[in-house]
Design a protein around this motif. Structure first.
Motif, PDB file in Angstrom:
ATOM      1  N   ALA A 121      11.745  -6.714  -5.910  1.00 62.58           N
ATOM      2  CA  ALA A 121      11.902  -5.796  -4.797  1.00 62.58           C
ATOM      3  C   ALA A 121      13.119  -4.871  -4.990  1.00 62.58           C
ATOM      4  N   ASP A 122      14.042  -5.223  -6.162  1.00 60.30           N
ATOM      5  CA  ASP A 122      15.059  -4.218  -6.584  1.00 60.30           C
ATOM      6  C   ASP A 122      14.613  -3.203  -7.645  1.00 60.30           C
ATOM      7  N   VAL A 123      13.210  -3.210  -8.144  1.00 63.89           N
ATOM      8  CA  VAL A 123      12.816  -2.418  -9.028  1.00 63.89           C
ATOM      9  C   VAL A 123      11.807  -1.590  -8.354  1.00 63.89           C
ATOM     10  N   ALA A 124      11.973  -0.083  -8.833  1.00 58.75           N
ATOM     11  CA  ALA A 124      11.083   1.114  -8.385  1.00 58.75           C
ATOM     12  C   ALA A 124      10.814   1.747 -10.038  1.00 58.75           C
ATOM     13  N   ALA A 125       9.316   2.049  -9.796  1.00 60.23           N
ATOM     14  CA  ALA A 125       8.964   2.818 -10.858  1.00 60.23           C
ATOM     15  C   ALA A 125       8.064   3.915 -10.512  1.00 60.23           C
ATOM     16  N   TYR A 126       8.500   5.158 -10.759  1.00 59.43           N
ATOM     17  CA  TYR A 126       8.014   6.432 -10.455  1.00 59.43           C
ATOM     18  C   TYR A 126       7.408   7.298 -11.360  1.00 59.43           C
ATOM     19  N   PHE A 127       6.163   7.220 -11.168  1.00 60.58           N
ATOM     20  CA  PHE A 127       5.237   8.034 -12.313  1.00 60.58           C
ATOM     21  C   PHE A 127       5.213   9.656 -12.105  1.00 60.58           C
ATOM     22  N   PHE A 128       5.690  10.222 -12.929  1.00 61.23           N
ATOM     23  CA  PHE A 128       5.590  11.750 -13.038  1.00 61.23           C
ATOM     24  C   PHE A 128       4.593  12.164 -13.927  1.00 61.23           C
ATOM     25  N   ASP A 129       3.423  12.152 -13.414  1.00 57.94           N
ATOM     26  CA  ASP A 129       2.150  12.803 -14.317  1.00 57.94           C
ATOM     27  C   ASP A 129       2.357  14.116 -14.467  1.00 57.94           C
ATOM     28  N   ARG A 130       1.630  14.221 -15.987  1.00 57.33           N
ATOM     29  CA  ARG A 130       1.658  15.845 -16.307  1.00 57.33           C
ATOM     30  C   ARG A 130       0.511  15.999 -16.945  1.00 57.33           C
ATOM     31  N   GLU A 131      -0.264  17.144 -16.875  1.00 57.99           N
ATOM     32  CA  GLU A 131      -1.127  17.678 -17.532  1.00 57.99           C
ATOM     33  C   GLU A 131      -1.082  18.154 -18.852  1.00 57.99           C
TER      34      GLU A 131
END
Length: 122
Positions: free
Chosen positions: A99-109
């Motif tokens: 619950a204390d971990v967040a992963a954000y994906f910044f996808d790129r072409e």
């Protein structure tokens, strides 16, 4: 590519080394890439450089850890597998709950990424 920014409390070198290996292995498995394409950036965030819910420091709760994953677009299934592997790695390294971990994906072409002045799409 992928590049991962790890915004987390300071950690000793041996913990960061174990986390680097675990994250690299997880991304290799999830995204089907070689270790040579994966780079991690450890950005230590001290308690006095962190606020949650308007309060400075962790205030008796765990400091949240943020992972920013910069990568070429992957399928939802690949991102789901990567999220599970990354979260598990961070939980093991820092002894925190998921619950204390967040992963954000910044996808790129591929036309949005350049190395040595050349677009990946070239």
């Amino acid at each position: 590519m992928p590049y991962v920014e790890i915004l987390a409390p300071p950690a000793p070198p041996h913990s960061k080394a174990a986390l680097a290996k675990s994250i690299t292995d997880g991304l290799m498995s999830s995204f089907g890439v070689d270790a040579q394409t994966i780079t991690l950036f450890f950005l230590p965030i001290a308690p006095d450089d962190y606020a949650h819910a308007g309060e400075m420091g962790s205030q008796g709760t765990g400091q949240r850890i943020l992972l920013k994953v910069h990568a070429f677009r992957r399928s939802e299934a690949e991102r789901r597998a990567a999220a599970a592997a990354l979260t598990r790695s961070v939980c093991n390294a820092y002894g925190v709950p998921g619950a204390d971990v967040a992963a954000y994906f910044f996808d790129r072409e591929k036309d949005e990424v350049a190395h040595d002045s050349k677009l990946a799409s070239d």
